[in-house]
Design a protein around this motif. Structure first.
Motif, PDB file in Angstrom:
ATOM      1  N   ILE A 103      45.819  39.062  51.413  1.00 60.00           N
ATOM      2  CA  ILE A 103      46.841  40.033  51.026  1.00 60.00           C
ATOM      3  C   ILE A 103      46.289  40.978  49.973  1.00 60.00           C
ATOM      4  CG2 ILE A 103      48.725  38.410  51.487  1.00 60.00           C
ATOM      5  CD1 ILE A 103      49.012  38.196  48.363  1.00 60.00           C
ATOM      6  N   LYS A 104      46.997  42.082  49.809  1.00 60.73           N
ATOM      7  CA  LYS A 104      46.702  43.023  48.728  1.00 60.73           C
ATOM      8  C   LYS A 104      47.981  43.209  47.929  1.00 60.73           C
ATOM      9  CE  LYS A 104      45.096  47.755  47.775  1.00 60.73           C
ATOM     10  NZ  LYS A 104      43.929  47.389  46.942  1.00 60.73           N
ATOM     11  N   ALA A 105      47.897  42.935  46.617  1.00 64.67           N
ATOM     12  CA  ALA A 105      49.045  43.132  45.740  1.00 64.67           C
ATOM     13  C   ALA A 105      49.128  44.605  45.353  1.00 64.67           C
ATOM     14  CB  ALA A 105      48.914  42.270  44.495  1.00 64.67           C
ATOM     15  N   VAL A 106      50.322  45.148  45.376  1.00 69.58           N
ATOM     16  CA  VAL A 106      50.516  46.556  45.032  1.00 69.58           C
ATOM     17  C   VAL A 106      51.677  46.665  44.050  1.00 69.58           C
ATOM     18  CG1 VAL A 106      49.572  47.425  47.206  1.00 69.58           C
ATOM     19  CG2 VAL A 106      52.002  46.899  47.048  1.00 69.58           C
ATOM     20  N   GLY A 107      51.795  47.827  43.438  1.00 71.54           N
ATOM     21  CA  GLY A 107      52.901  48.049  42.514  1.00 71.54           C
ATOM     22  C   GLY A 107      52.436  48.051  41.073  1.00 71.54           C
ATOM     23  N   ASP A 108      53.165  48.791  40.248  1.00 70.19           N
ATOM     24  CA  ASP A 108      52.787  48.951  38.842  1.00 70.19           C
ATOM     25  C   ASP A 108      52.829  47.640  38.071  1.00 70.19           C
ATOM     26  OD1 ASP A 108      52.445  51.627  39.291  1.00 70.19           O
ATOM     27  OD2 ASP A 108      54.430  52.212  38.519  1.00 70.19           O
ATOM     28  N   ARG A 109      53.826  46.794  38.361  1.00 75.48           N
ATOM     29  CA  ARG A 109      54.006  45.591  37.533  1.00 75.48           C
ATOM     30  C   ARG A 109      52.790  44.682  37.591  1.00 75.48           C
ATOM     31  NH1 ARG A 109      54.238  43.179  33.773  1.00 75.48           N
ATOM     32  NH2 ARG A 109      55.827  41.770  32.935  1.00 75.48           N
ATOM     33  N   VAL A 110      52.298  44.401  38.780  1.00 74.57           N
ATOM     34  CA  VAL A 110      51.180  43.475  38.902  1.00 74.57           C
ATOM     35  C   VAL A 110      49.870  44.132  38.476  1.00 74.57           C
ATOM     36  CG1 VAL A 110      50.669  43.988  41.332  1.00 74.57           C
ATOM     37  CG2 VAL A 110      50.109  41.737  40.393  1.00 74.57           C
ATOM     38  N   MET A 111      49.718  45.444  38.731  1.00 75.35           N
ATOM     39  CA  MET A 111      48.459  46.085  38.385  1.00 75.35           C
ATOM     40  C   MET A 111      48.329  46.299  36.880  1.00 75.35           C
ATOM     41  SD  MET A 111      47.240  45.853  41.231  1.00 75.35           S
ATOM     42  CE  MET A 111      45.618  46.381  40.679  1.00 75.35           C
ATOM     43  N   LYS A 112      49.457  46.483  36.179  1.00 77.86           N
ATOM     44  CA  LYS A 112      49.401  46.573  34.722  1.00 77.86           C
ATOM     45  C   LYS A 112      48.922  45.257  34.110  1.00 77.86           C
ATOM     46  CE  LYS A 112      52.866  50.154  33.790  1.00 77.86           C
ATOM     47  NZ  LYS A 112      54.207  50.432  33.203  1.00 77.86           N
ATOM     48  N   ALA A 113      49.174  44.168  34.826  1.00 74.38           N
ATOM     49  CA  ALA A 113      48.742  42.849  34.348  1.00 74.38           C
ATOM     50  C   ALA A 113      47.284  42.570  34.696  1.00 74.38           C
ATOM     51  CB  ALA A 113      49.631  41.759  34.934  1.00 74.38           C
ATOM     52  N   GLY A 114      46.641  43.500  35.380  1.00 73.42           N
ATOM     53  CA  GLY A 114      45.243  43.308  35.748  1.00 73.42           C
ATOM     54  C   GLY A 114      45.051  42.806  37.158  1.00 73.42           C
ATOM     55  N   GLY A 115      46.137  42.696  37.925  1.00 72.50           N
ATOM     56  CA  GLY A 115      46.042  42.219  39.295  1.00 72.50           C
ATOM     57  C   GLY A 115      46.546  40.794  39.426  1.00 72.50           C
ATOM     58  N   VAL A 116      46.206  40.169  40.541  1.00 71.44           N
ATOM     59  CA  VAL A 116      46.607  38.782  40.773  1.00 71.44           C
ATOM     60  C   VAL A 116      45.835  37.893  39.804  1.00 71.44           C
ATOM     61  CG1 VAL A 116      46.720  36.914  42.437  1.00 71.44           C
ATOM     62  CG2 VAL A 116      47.103  39.267  43.186  1.00 71.44           C
ATOM     63  N   ALA A 117      46.555  37.107  39.023  1.00 74.17           N
ATOM     64  CA  ALA A 117      45.949  36.362  37.921  1.00 74.17           C
ATOM     65  C   ALA A 117      45.961  34.865  38.182  1.00 74.17           C
ATOM     66  CB  ALA A 117      46.699  36.662  36.620  1.00 74.17           C
ATOM     67  N   ALA A 118      44.998  34.178  37.579  1.00 72.98           N
ATOM     68  CA  ALA A 118      45.025  32.717  37.572  1.00 72.98           C
ATOM     69  C   ALA A 118      46.304  32.274  36.874  1.00 72.98           C
ATOM     70  CB  ALA A 118      43.804  32.175  36.845  1.00 72.98           C
ATOM     71  N   GLY A 119      46.981  31.318  37.463  1.00 74.25           N
ATOM     72  CA  GLY A 119      48.298  30.920  36.978  1.00 74.25           C
ATOM     73  C   GLY A 119      49.395  31.444  37.878  1.00 74.25           C
ATOM     74  N   MET A 120      49.065  32.491  38.682  1.00 74.61           N
ATOM     75  CA  MET A 120      49.997  32.939  39.717  1.00 74.61           C
ATOM     76  C   MET A 120      49.886  32.072  40.957  1.00 74.61           C
ATOM     77  SD  MET A 120      49.884  37.103  39.559  1.00 74.61           S
ATOM     78  CE  MET A 120      50.268  37.994  38.048  1.00 74.61           C
ATOM     79  N   SER A 121      48.926  31.162  40.965  1.00 78.94           N
ATOM     80  CA  SER A 121      48.784  30.277  42.114  1.00 78.94           C
ATOM     81  C   SER A 121      50.080  29.506  42.324  1.00 78.94           C
ATOM     82  CB  SER A 121      47.622  29.310  41.904  1.00 78.94           C
ATOM     83  OG  SER A 121      47.760  28.627  40.683  1.00 78.94           O
ATOM     84  N   GLY A 122      50.532  29.513  43.554  1.00 77.10           N
ATOM     85  CA  GLY A 122      51.823  28.926  43.883  1.00 77.10           C
ATOM     86  C   GLY A 122      52.906  29.965  44.036  1.00 77.10           C
ATOM     87  N   SER A 123      52.655  31.197  43.560  1.00 71.41           N
ATOM     88  CA  SER A 123      53.672  32.244  43.663  1.00 71.41           C
ATOM     89  C   SER A 123      54.053  32.454  45.123  1.00 71.41           C
ATOM     90  CB  SER A 123      53.139  33.553  43.073  1.00 71.41           C
ATOM     91  OG  SER A 123      52.877  33.407  41.690  1.00 71.41           O
ATOM     92  N   PRO A 124      55.335  32.288  45.453  1.00 77.03           N
ATOM     93  CA  PRO A 124      55.741  32.386  46.861  1.00 77.03           C
ATOM     94  C   PRO A 124      55.671  33.821  47.365  1.00 77.03           C
ATOM     95  CG  PRO A 124      57.663  32.142  45.451  1.00 77.03           C
ATOM     96  CD  PRO A 124      56.466  31.980  44.563  1.00 77.03           C
TER      97      PRO A 124
END
Length: 604
Positions: free
Chosen positions: A87-108
C-alpha cells in the motif's frame, strides 16, 4: 593487594550444572477459539489496482485518527504470512508524521468498510509512505483460530489457503521481481516500535535491546494493573510487555480487530515465540518521531489489561481481562555511602527462557540506576527465593568486589541462579518470588589474609587438634588476629598442610558429578548443592592431606555438600562468615611425627 575481584564462587563451584537443566516449558493453548470480524473481511482476491482504503491509528495520546491508503499490489510467499498487500499511505496527517511509522503495526486497513488487514511491514531507509499489510485472512490462521468462521459477503479463498491462481493478484511474482520460495519480506522488516524500557540504567537498557534484537527508545512504564476496565477498539494503541511495574520492558503497537474479549494486533510477530503468556497493557502515544531509517511512535506503557496468548508471524492474538501469572521481584537497595534507601517492585513473564534474557540485566540495571553510577565498589547481596514447591524458600548471601564494574559482578551470579531454579528438571516452581537485598559502597570493603602461623618448633600427629593464628587486615585498617582450631584427620598421610583462603578461592568442585559417579536426584538435593557453594565473605581454614584409600574411594562418589558436611564434623574444615569480601590464600606445611610418617608409609 589487588582489587579486581574474582569470579563468583557459585559460578566456579557448580555453575556448569546449568547446562544440565534445560527443560522446555510451553504455555497451554485452548484449541478451537473462534474470532468473528464484525466489520466483515475484504478478501485479498477481490483487490484491484489503485483501490482506495482507510487506515486507523493513534498519532498522539489515545485519539484514533484515519488516513487514506492506496492499494498497489499483492505479494505471495511460501512462508507465513502467505500473502502481503503493498500500500501507499497518502494525506497530510500521515506524511506530517514522516510516513508509516513503527508502532503503527496492527493499524487496521478498511476497504468499503470491510477489514482488509493490518499494516505490518516496512523498509528501513526506504519510502516511508510505502508499507505492507498483513491480510486479516492471514491473521486468522494464528492458532487456535485456524479454520475460524469469517463474516464477509465478498468472494474469497478458504482460510489457510494460498490463492490458486497468482494471475488474480494485482501484482504477480514476476512483476515484483521476487521468488515466492525466498519469501517477500523478512521478519526484521516488521514495523515494531522500539522497546520501551523503564527503571534501568541506559547501558543495561541497551543490553536488553541487544538480547531481544530491538532498538531501544526512551523509558516508558506504568502500573502493574490498569486503574479501570479497558475497552479496546480497532486502531487503538496496545502494549505488549515482558516486565511491568517499577521496571518495565515492552513495546507498543496497534489493535487490528476486536471480538468481545479477544483481539488481534501488530500484523507481525513481537518475538515470534508461538504460544505465550505475555502482558497486554494499556499504551499511550506521546508523538511520532520522524527518522530517515524508520519513523517510530514514542509512547508509554500503562497497566496490564489482559494476556497475549499467541506471538506468530501473522501477528498477536490475546484476551482482555485474562490476567497472566507473573514472577514477582523486589529490590531493596541501600547505598552505604550516601544513606540512600529505595525499594523497587516489578513482575515478569513466567517463561524462564524469555525472563532469563530480560530479568538479570533489568535487575543489574535497576541497581545501577538507583546507585546513580557505575564503577568500582563492594556489594553485599542477599537473594531470597520463594515459590510453589519451596515451602521454606531458599536464600544466599554473597559479597562482590570490582575495580571497574560492580553491577556487572552482581549480574553474573544472579543470572545463573535466576536461570537454574526455574529450569530445574524436578518440579515446577512458578510463580516465583525473588527478593534482593542489595548494599553497595564505593569503598573496597575487603578483608585481606595477611599472615598464617601454627605453633613453631614442634611436630604434629594424625588426629591432633591444632591452633591456627590468622592475621587479617581490613582495607587500610589495623591488623586483627584470629585463632582457629582445626583437627588433623586421623587417617592423614603424605604431606599435610594448613590452608587459609577466602571463599571461592581454590574451592573444591563437584568432582563426582563431573566424572560421572553421581548426579543430583531431587530438587532438595539441588538446593543443598547450591547452598554448599562458598561465598566471598567467608574465611576458609582447612587441613589438606591425602586420606586412607577407603576414604578417598568413598569421597569420590560424594557430592560437594556431603564432603563439606563430613569435614566440618570431623574438624578438618572451619568456615567463618564475615562482613567483608575476603581476599587471599596462604599455606603452612605441618611437620608430622615420625610415628605418623611410619604409619603413613606402611599404609601406602
Amino acid at each position: 593487594m589487588r582489587l579486581a575481584g574474582r569470579a563468583s564462587p557459585l559460578w566456579t563451584g557448580i555453575g556448569w550444572l546449568f547446562a544440565l537443566f534445560l527443560l522446555v516449558i510451553l504455555p497451554g493453548v485452548s484449541a478451537g477459539d473462534q474470532f468473528s470480524v464484525k466489520e466483515g473481511v475484504f478478501p485479498v482476491k477481490s483487490l484491484k489496482p489503485h483501490m482506495r482504503g482507510t487506515a486507523l491509528t493513534v498519532f498522539q495520546g489515545g485519539k484514533i485518527e484515519q488516513f487514506p491508503v492506496e492499494i498497489l499490489g499483492v505479494i505471495a510467499q511460501r512462508s507465513a504470512p502467505n500473502r502481503l498487500v503493498l500500500i501507499k499511505a497518502v494525506g497530510d496527517r500521515v506524511m506530517k508524521a514522516g510516513g508509516v511509522a513503527a508502532g503503527m503495526s496492527g493499524s487496521p486497513v478498511y476497504i468499503d468498510g470491510k477489514l482488509l488487514g493490518a499494516i505490518g511491514f516496512g523498509w528501513k531507509f526506504g519510502d516511508h509512505s510505502m508499507a505492507l499489510v498483513t491480510p486479516v485472512e492471514e491473521m486468522l490462521k494464528i492458532p487456535p483460530m485456524e479454520g475460524a468462521d469469517v463474516k464477509s459477503k465478498g468472494p474469497h479463498d478458504g482460510l489457510g489457503q494460498t490463492p490458486k491462481d497468482a494471475s488474480d493478484h494485482v501484482v504477480s511474482q514476476d512483476q515484483v521481481g521476487q521468488d515466492a520460495a525466498s519469501g517477500a519480506v523478512s521478519q526484521d522488516q516488521g514495523l515494531s516500535s522500539p522497546l520501551l524500557i523503564g527503571g534501568v540504567s541506559p547501558r543495561y537498557g541497551r543490553l536488553i535491546g541487544e538480547r531481544l534484537s530491538s532498538r531501544v527508545s526512551a523509558p516508558g512504564g506504568g502500573e502493574i494493573v490498569a486503574s479501570g476496565s479497558s475497552v479496546l477498539s480497532p486502531g487503538a494503541s496496545i502494549g505488549v510487555a515482558l516486565v511491568v511495574g517499577d521496571v518495565s520492558v515492552g513495546t507498543l503497537g496497534t489493535v487490528t480487530a476486536v471480538d468481545k474479549d479477544k483481539f488481534l494486533a501488530f500484523g507481525h510477530p513481537f518475538m515470534g515465540r508461538g504460544s505465550v503468556k505475555f502482558f497486554a497493557t494499556e499504551a499511550s502515544v506521546v508523538g511520532v518521531i520522524p527518522s530517515l531509517e524508520t519513523p517510530f511512535k514514542l509512547g508509554t506503557l500503562g497497566g496490564v489489561i489482559g494476556t497475549v496468548l499467541q506471538d506468530r508471524a501473522q501477528g498477536l492474538y490475546g484476551r482482555i481481562g485474562m490476567m497472566p501469572q507473573g514472577n514477582d521481584y523486589e529490590i531493596r537497595f541501600h547505598d552505604l555511602d550516601s544513606g540512600k534507601e529505595a525499594v523497587r517492585r516489578f513482575k515478569a513473564v513466567v517463561d524462564p527462557f524469555v525472563s532469563s534474557l530480560v530479568v538479570p540485566p533489568a535487575v543489574a540495571g535497576c541497581v545501577e540506576d538507583l546507585w546513580g553510577r557505575t564503577g568500582q565498589g563492594t556489594g553485599e547481596v542477599k537473594i531470597t527465593v520463594e515459590g510453589r514447591g519451596m515451602p521454606e524458600g531458599w536464600n544466599r548471601t554473597n559479597f562482590f568486589l570490582s575495580d571497574s564494574d560492580l553491577p556487572e559482578k552482581i549480574f553474573q551470579e544472579f543470572s545463573m541462579i535466576h536461570s537454574m531454579l526455574p529450569l530445574n528438571p524436578f518440579l515446577p516452581l512458578e510463580p516465583l518470588s525473588f527478593r534482593l537485598d542489595v548494599k553497595v559502597t564505593q569503598t573496597p570493603k575487603v578483608l585481606y589474609i595477611e599472615k598464617v602461623q601454627v605453633p613453631k618448633d614442634r611436630t604434629f600427629s594424625p588426629g591432633e587438634m591444632i591452633g591456627v593464628d590468622v592475621w587479617l587486615r581490613p582495607w587500610r585498617s589495623k591488623v586483627e588476629k584470629r585463632t582457629f582450631s582445626v583437627k588433623i584427620p586421623a587417617d592423614a598421610r603424605g604431606d599435610v598442610e594448613v590452608l587459609v583462603r577466602g571463599g571461592g578461592v581454590g574451592e573444591m568442585e563437584q568432582e563426582s558429578i563431573k566424572e560421572g559417579r553421581r548426579s543430583i536426584e531431587s530438587f532438595e538435593g539441588l538446593l543443598r548443592e547450591l547452598s554448599a557453594a562458598e561465598a566471598s565473605n567467608e574465611i576458609i581454614v582447612e587441613v589438606l592431606c591425602r586420606r586412607s584409600k577407603d576414604r578417598e574411594r568413598e569421597d569420590s562418589t560424594k557430592l560437594l555438600s556431603e564432603i563439606k558436611e563430613q569435614r566440618v564434623k570431623e574438624g578438618s574444615l572451619k568456615v567463618l562468615k564475615t562482613n567483608y569480601y575476603v581476599e587471599g590464600l596462604l599455606r603452612v606445611p605441618l611437620k608430622m611425627t615420625a610415628e605418623g610418617d611410619k604409619e603413613r608409609g606402611e599404609e601406602e
